[in-house]
Design an enzyme around this catalytic site. Structure first.
Site, PDB file in Angstrom:
ATOM      1  N   ASN A  11       0.460  -0.906   0.242  1.00 55.94           N
ATOM      2  CA  ASN A  11       0.451  -0.384  -0.370  1.00 55.94           C
ATOM      3  C   ASN A  11       0.922   1.832   0.279  1.00 55.94           C
ATOM      4  OD1 ASN A  11      -3.242  -1.348  -0.223  1.00 55.94           O
ATOM      5  ND2 ASN A  11      -1.726  -2.025   2.369  1.00 55.94           N
ATOM      6  N   ASP A  97       0.504 -10.220   0.463  1.00 54.51           N
ATOM      7  CA  ASP A  97       1.534 -10.268   1.586  1.00 54.51           C
ATOM      8  C   ASP A  97       1.177 -11.112   2.655  1.00 54.51           C
ATOM      9  OD1 ASP A  97      -1.226  -8.901   2.472  1.00 54.51           O
ATOM     10  OD2 ASP A  97      -0.351  -7.076   3.251  1.00 54.51           O
ATOM     11  N   ARG A  98      -0.378 -11.552   3.220  1.00 52.87           N
ATOM     12  CA  ARG A  98      -0.173 -12.364   4.433  1.00 52.87           C
ATOM     13  C   ARG A  98      -0.056 -13.764   4.752  1.00 52.87           C
ATOM     14  NH1 ARG A  98      -6.640 -11.385   6.266  1.00 52.87           N
ATOM     15  NH2 ARG A  98      -5.877 -12.562   8.194  1.00 52.87           N
TER      16      ARG A  98
END
Length: 245
Positions: A11, A97-98
């Site tokens: 982000n 990303d997690r």
């Protein structure tokens, strides 16, 4: 040398990393990664045996073509095979990303219960059990988001930047905001870690993300700091797909 290009498009920041097998050779970080910059990076550092990208935004066909032309390209999606069993009930909405972060954590500590805390724009908590099953976790506002929320949703509170403030009692509005946000974040993280350790007594806790060092210094508890966990996980996923494909 088996050079691979690993892209973490977040982000706030975008990271380009070059790996040789399991070794991170170098990385560069950008606040705005445009197609021209991407082309220059590829021309300077390629060719690449494989390329993988985790992105929280939708890219233009131009960007996708640049990467596809530069090597075997895998855009990380909910359908990409990973070396974990994903038990998340809504995998299509799971942040890339997690899943990359927990894959990186699993590569470091296979066979263990692991809690990954990614302190970035949001603070995410992700859990993979000792059987290699990703169960899910939690999402809460990151440090800067909390400062911005206080400013945006009130009439007079100023927007301030994070600072190294440790006092419990703020003696000005600025100090009171710093105290509330920073002590609130660290209290939240400590309590969530306590709850996981209560349920999984040998859980390994890893913190990563843009604010990981700042928070690691403030938490003062026994956890591991791994700054490039998402990049590590993306490299593992790329290798896993090479091996299985």
């Amino acid at each position: 040398m088996r050079k691979k290009l690993i892209i973490d498009y977040g982000n706030t920041l975008q990271k380009l990393a070059v790996y040789d097998d399991k070794t991170l050779l170098f990385k560069e970080t950008f606040q705005k990664l445009d197609p021209e910059t991407l082309i220059r990076f590829i021309e300077k550092n390629g060719p690449f045996k494989g390329i993988i990208q985790s992105s929280v935004v939708i890219h233009t066909p131009e960007t996708e073509k640049i990467l596809a032309d530069a090597g075997r390209f895998i855009p990380l999606t909910s359908y990409t095979p990973i070396p974990l069993k994903n038990l998340y009930e809504t995998p299509k909405t799971l942040g890339k990303d997690r899943i990359a972060a927990v894959t990186g954590a699993w590569s470091l500590y296979p066979g263990h219960d692991i809690l990954v805390i990614d302190a970035g724009t949001c603070i995410t908590y992700d859990f993979v059990n000792k059987n290699g099953e990703y169960l899910g976790g939690g999402i809460s506002p990151g440090i800067r988001m909390r400062f911005k929320a206080l400013h945006t949703f009130t009439g007079k509170l100023p927007l301030i930047e994070p600072d190294d403030f440790d006092d419990l009692i703020g003696r000005s509005t600025r100090e009171s905001i710093l105290s509330g946000v920073l002590h609130g974040v660290t209290a939240e993280i400590r309590e969530i870690i306590r709850l996981y350790r209560e349920k999984y007594d040998e859980v390994i806790v890893i913190i990563t993300g843009g604010d990981h060092q700042f928070l690691h210094n403030k938490l003062k508890i026994n956890i591991f700091a791994v700054p490039d966990l998402v990049l590590l996980g993306l490299n593992e996923i790329l290798d896993y797909n090479d091996d299985s494909g």
